[in-house]
Structures are given as structure tokens and as C-alpha cells.
Write an enzyme that holds these catalytic residues in place. Structure first.
Site, PDB file in Angstrom:
ATOM      1  N   ASN A   1       2.515   7.312  -0.476  1.00  0.00           N
ATOM      2  CA  ASN A   1       3.396   6.275   0.035  1.00  0.00           C
ATOM      3  C   ASN A   1       4.219   5.628  -1.071  1.00  0.00           C
ATOM      4  O   ASN A   1       5.418   5.849  -1.167  1.00  0.00           O
ATOM      5  CB  ASN A   1       2.560   5.235   0.794  1.00  0.00           C
ATOM      6  CG  ASN A   1       3.425   4.239   1.527  1.00  0.00           C
ATOM      7  OD1 ASN A   1       4.622   4.159   1.308  1.00  0.00           O
ATOM      8  ND2 ASN A   1       2.830   3.456   2.403  1.00  0.00           N
ATOM      9  N   ASP A   2       3.555   4.881  -1.939  1.00  0.00           N
ATOM     10  CA  ASP A   2       4.302   4.135  -2.959  1.00  0.00           C
ATOM     11  C   ASP A   2       5.110   5.043  -3.883  1.00  0.00           C
ATOM     12  O   ASP A   2       6.182   4.669  -4.337  1.00  0.00           O
ATOM     13  CB  ASP A   2       3.347   3.277  -3.788  1.00  0.00           C
ATOM     14  CG  ASP A   2       2.688   2.209  -2.923  1.00  0.00           C
ATOM     15  OD1 ASP A   2       3.342   1.751  -1.965  1.00  0.00           O
ATOM     16  OD2 ASP A   2       1.532   1.852  -3.204  1.00  0.00           O
ATOM     17  N   VAL A   3       4.598   6.263  -4.141  1.00  0.00           N
ATOM     18  CA  VAL A   3       5.279   7.143  -5.097  1.00  0.00           C
ATOM     19  C   VAL A   3       6.548   7.765  -4.528  1.00  0.00           C
ATOM     20  O   VAL A   3       7.290   8.426  -5.230  1.00  0.00           O
ATOM     21  CB  VAL A   3       4.346   8.268  -5.619  1.00  0.00           C
ATOM     22  CG1 VAL A   3       3.162   7.677  -6.344  1.00  0.00           C
ATOM     23  CG2 VAL A   3       3.909   9.174  -4.498  1.00  0.00           C
TER      24      VAL A   3
ATOM     25  N   ALA B   1       0.247  -0.685  -2.784  1.00  0.00           N
ATOM     26  CA  ALA B   1       0.935  -1.841  -3.328  1.00  0.00           C
ATOM     27  C   ALA B   1       1.218  -2.874  -2.237  1.00  0.00           C
ATOM     28  O   ALA B   1       1.708  -3.962  -2.509  1.00  0.00           O
ATOM     29  CB  ALA B   1       2.230  -1.412  -3.995  1.00  0.00           C
TER      30      ALA B   1
END
Lengths: 462, 104
Positions: free
Chosen positions: A388-390, A429
Site C-alpha cells: 500500500n504505502d510503497v 502509515a
């Protein structure tokens, strides 16, 4: 004479450590490297067991018991742990090393002659070793708990920075007071012990679970430092050099990890990741498109180039084998399948590589961030599995985002993006991902393993 | 301050070793591909169990009836040895996978 021989033998062990570490740094020689380092350790232990020592009582029964028990527990734990839980295991082992340093420091204080001034190099070192050992012990346990999910990020004490500051000042003050006493008062040592143990907890607790790899790496270097301090106490070269090697490597690795996230170590430790702002875009009424399995299967089969972006979700669901199965099916159809590996994918650098290697995915298929980003515009389908965050474009576009500035995989450049995800919940995050609402994006909801299984079946039938 | 100078003077040789080990450690480690970061961390972690040697020295020097020290030392050995053996074994497991794949 005897001491010269011992020192020479220790030198051999030290060389074995260094050669081992060196060989661990290349894929072809890494296995040898590990064995060489392990042999060095065994050698150092044997030398320590047999060398003549003044005033020794040996107490070999106790030593043998400890060595046997530790070996047994270590072997069983290492055999049983699933590949996905590696980071936690490393953290736990690390904590045990720290605990050992702590115990040695306690005994050194306990054995200190009652009528002697404490202000000596040895006692300063011992005091420091006690502190470092305690932090690495309790800190590693907290990191383990967070990665295992026992401890939630939301369980935070009020004013964590203030508490840490007060504790640290108290520990330093108490250490100075203790060392300046005319004779040792063991009660103060116990207070110092308790405060240091608490500090390890409060040091790690406010740091978000997503940053645990950085913390584990840092605590790893603390344990190394602790071992080196113990080496100073006993004037023992093997402990000193071995400990410092680990301290230096842990520090370098910690910095590398921070660089991969485009953050400073200070920023990670003082925080800001966990509590910055509301989840941007979370309340907006936006619609995501769901992918249908049959359509996706056909689209994949007729693609030229497919990228898979694996994330922690894939690791948790143990879906790496299915991933490789899908890969083989597609390759048989003439589709080029590659994997885009973000430097902090999973919970540790290299974590994804290990998991995919377990599923027999060949090395050359794993593409790093820079090369993958060049490749995305010509990619037909990107499958984002449990990441997700990456892949969150907010890192490039939204200066108010807590991950702003972190290099990401530019999957939105591909012709089509399919995100396999359990739900719409934000990533580690805690921020919303605009990628999901993109024009060319589609979602495939469900556990990564079951979604992939269905997809594999569908591709096999289609 | 006096204690500090005393410390430096008494351990000058150790301090030389310390400084060289720091330089060597950063030099050996800084050239590692990110693929190997997890195994490397695990391997380095196993080496930090070298503190087991301190615990062995501690027990060898202890009086045979000083049970508090013996028990604490025993725990110290067992904990550090778990770190050592577990660390190397886990690293070996991780690296085994790279090898299996290479043979294909």
C-alpha cells in the site's frame, strides 16, 4: 606464554568473523560466510572453555548446562519459525543477547569489592553495559510484540517524549551518583536496572509498527555495543571486535533503511509518522472499481509484460508460492512476469527477496525500484499484492502527507493496475491511497492467498 | 576526568583495536546488496551473541558455592547461546533458499 597462545587463537576467531561477514555480503558466498562465522564462534567458545585461568573453579557443569539449553532452544525456535515471522525472530534473539549483557553487568557490580571506590574505567564501562543491555532487552521484546500484533501502535503513554527525556536524565544522574559513592550500594544498581529496563520500553513504544525494522536494526547494533563493552570489562579481544563489528554493521544497515524511506534516523525515533494529521481523502465519497476474476485472467494471459508488486499482505497470507504458480502459468503463455521490489517492502529490506526465493522465483526476475519505475510505462498490468504505502502517489504529490518524499513504485504509469487487498483500510502509515481511485485502477478484494488461488484457477481454465 | 584518562591509559591497546574494528565493520558491511540485508542482519545478530564468552569467563571465575552468580551466569550463557545458535540457524535457513533456487 599461555596468554599469548590464547590471544593468537582468539585472533583466528576474529578473522573467521570478518571473513564470514565479508562473504555474507555476496549471494554466491553467503552460505559459506554464515558457516565460517558460526565456526569462528564455536572456536572462540572452545578456547574460552579450556584456557588456563588464575583462581578458576571452572564450574563446567553450569557452563555445559547453559550452552546445551541455549543451543536447544535456539535450534528449535529457528526450525519452527515461519519465514514470514523472520524479523520478529531476529528481534527476539537480539533481545536475549541484550539480556545476557545485562546479567553480566549485574554480576560485575555484585562482585565488586565493597570498600573500593567505584570511579574506575571498569565500573564506568559496566554501568554503560548495564544500560545498553537493558534497552536492547526490553526494546527488542516490544518490537517483537508490535510485529506479532500483541501490541498496538495506539497503546501509547501520554507525553512519550517528556517521559523518555526525564527517564534518560534520571538514569544519567543516578549513574554519576552511583559511580561517585565511596563504596558500592547495590540498591542503586537495582534502581538503575529497573529504570533502564523501563527506558527500553518507553523508547520503542511510541514508534510505529511500520518503523520496527529500523528499530530492530538499531537495537541489533546496541547489542553489539553491549558485547563490546563486556569485552572491555574482561579485556577480551574476541568480544570487543565481534561486538563492534555488529555495532558498526547494525548502524550502517539502520542508516540504509532510513535512506530508503527518505527519512532521518532522528525523524524515525522522535516519531511523527504515527500521529500526523487526519487520513487525507478518507472522508471523500469516491468510488473504486472492482475487478472481475474472469476478465482479469484473460487480460493477464494476453498481456506482454506483467509486474507483480509484493507487500507485507502477501507475506502475511503466505501467498508467495501461489504468486510463483501464477508466474509460471503466465510465462508458459509467453507473458513476461517480473517483480518490482521496493527497498522497504515487507518489514525489512530483503524480506520480500527471501520470501520469493523460498517460492523458487529466480533472482533475475526481482527488479529494484529504479529499474522497475523505468519499466512501468511499457507494462500492461501491474498486480499490487498486499502493498500500500510503497505505491501511494501521495509520497510525490502531497507535501502534507507523512510519507511525502519517500521514493515509491510509480505503478500508476502502467496501462492497468490491479490491487489485491483485504479491504479499503489504509496501510501501515495510516493514510488513504489515491491510487485506488485512479482511472486505470481496479480492486480485487479478499485475502491475498484466496484471491491468488482463484486467479490461478481462472488463468488455468481460461 | 582522572578516571577517564586512567581508563584510556590502561586500555590503550583495546582502544586501538576498537577504532580499527569500527572502521573495518563499516567497510565490510557497506557493500552489501539489499537482497542480503535480512540474512546479513540475522548473521550479524548471531555474532552479537559473542557475549556468551563473557558469561563463560564469569562462571569459570566464580566460587563453586556462590549460587547467585552461578545461576545468573547460567542464565547469561543460555540466553546468549540461544542468540548465537538460533541466529546462525535462522540465517542458514534463509540462505538455503537462495541456493535451492540457484541449482534449477
Amino acid at each position: 606464554m599461555a596468554i599469548t597462545i590464547v590471544d593468537t587463537l582468539y585472533l583466528i576467531a576474529i578473522i573467521l568473523f570478518i571473513v564470514g561477514l565479508k562473504r555474507l555480503s555476496s549471494p554466491d558466498t553467503a552460505r559459506d560466510g554464515n558457516l565460517i562465522a558460526a565456526f569462528g564462534m564455536g572456536f572462540a567458545i572452545v578456547v574460552t572453555l579450556v584456557y588456563p585461568m588464575e583462581g578458576n573453579n571452572n564450574n563446567y557443569i553450569w557452563i555445559a548446562g547453559g550452552l546445551l539449553l541455549g543451543s536447544l532452544v535456539g535450534l528449535i525456535a529457528a526450525k519452527r519459525v515461519p519465514m514470514t515471522a523472520m524479523p520478529e525472530m531476529v528481534s527476539l534473539f537480539n533481545g536475549l543477547g541484550g539480556a545476557s549483557t545485562m546479567l553480566i553487568a549485574i554480576v560485575e557490580f555484585y562482585n565488586y569489592p565493597a570498600d573500593q571506590s567505584l570511579l574506575s574505567g571498569q565500573m564506568i564501562t559496566t554501568d554503560f553495559a548495564l544500560f545498553v543491555g537493558c534497552i536492547s532487552f526490553t526494546g527488542s521484546l516490544i518490537a517483537y510484540g508490535k510485529l506479532q500484533g500483541f501490541l498496538r501502535d495506539s497503546w501509547v503513554l501520554p507525553f512519550p517524549k517528556l517521559i523518555n527525556m526525564v527517564l534518560l536524565i534520571a538514569i544519567i544522574g543516578l549513574s554519576i551518583y552511583l559511580l561517585n559513592l565511596p563504596s558500592l550500594d547495590f540498591n542503586y544498581v537495582l534502581i538503575l536496572l529497573v529504570l533502564s529496563l523501563i527506558y527500553g520500553i518507553t523508547f520503542v513504544t511510541p514508534i510505529g509498527g511500520g518503523d520496527m525494522p529500523v528499530v530492530i536494526s538499531l537495537l541489533n547494533s546496541f547489542t553489539g555495543l553491549g558485547a563490546a563493552l563486556a569485552g572491555l570489562i574482561y579485556s577480551n579481544q574476541v568480544m570487543l571486535v565481534g561486538g563492534i563489528l555488529v555495532g558498526a554493521s547494525g548502524t550502517i544497515l539502520t542508516i540504509l533503511m532510513c535512506q530508503a524511506m527518505n527519512r532521518s534516523l532522528f525523524n524515525v525515533l522522535v516519531g511523527g509518522f504515527t500521529s500526523t494529521g487526519p487520513a487525507a481523502g478518507g472522508s471523500r465519497e469516491e468510488v473504486v472499481k472492482e475487478a472481475s476474476l474472469a476478465d482479469l485472467a484473460i487480460q493477464l494471459k494476453y498481456s506482454k509484460k506483467v509486474y507483480i508488486v509484493p507487500g507485507y499482505g502477501l507475506a502475511v497470507a503466505q501467498a508467495q508460492h501461489l504468486c510463483s504458480e501464477l508466474d509460471n502459468l503466465l510465462e508458459a503463455e509467453g507473458v513476461s512476469v517480473k517483480y518490482a521490489i521496493h527497498p522497504v517492502a515487507g518489514r525489512m529490506p530483503g524480506h520480500m527477496n527471501v520470501l520469493l526465493a523460498e517460492a523458487n522465483v529466480p533472482y533475475p526476475k526481482l527488479i529494484d525500484l529504479e529499474d522497475a519505475n523505468k519499466d512501468f510505462p511499457s507494462t500492461d498490468v501491474v498486480l499490487v499484492i498486499g502493498a500500500n504505502d510503497v505505491v501511494n502517489p501521495a509520497a510525490k504529490e502531497d507535501p502534507s502527507s507523512p510519507i511525502y518524499g519517500m521514493p515509491i513504485l510509480d505503478v500508476e504509469l502502467a496501462k492497468s493496475i490491479v490491487i489485491l487487498k483485504r479491504s479499503m483500510s489504509p496501510g501501515y502509515a495510516g493514510i488513504q491511497n489515491q491510487l485506488f481511485f485512479g482511472e486505470r485502477s481496479r480492486m480485487l478484494f479478499g485475502n491475498a492467498k484466496s484471491s491468488l488461488q482463484k486467479l490461478v484457477d481462472e488463468v488455468g481454465n481460461a | 576526568m582522572e578516571a577517564l584518562i586512567q581508563l584510556l591509559g590502561d586500555n590503550l591497546q583495546m582502544i586501538y583495536i576498537l577504532v580499527f574494528a569500527i572502521l573495518l565493520g563499516t567497510e565490510v558491511i557497506s557493500k552489501v546488496p539489499s537482497v542480503l540485508h535480512t540474512p546479513l542482519m540475522s548473521g550479524a545478530n548471531a555474532i552479537s551473541g559473542v557475549v556468551v564468552i563473557g558469561a563463560i569467563i564469569l562462571i569459570r571465575q566464580a566460587a563453586s558455592d556462590d549460587y547467585l552468580v552461578l545461576i545468573l551466569g547460567f542464565c547469561g550463557i543460555a540466553l546468549a547461546m540461544t542468540n548465537v545458535v538460533g541466529g546462525y540457524a535462522v540465517t542458514h535457513r534463509m540462505l538455503d533458499m537462495f541456493k535451492k533456487k540457484k541449482k534449477d
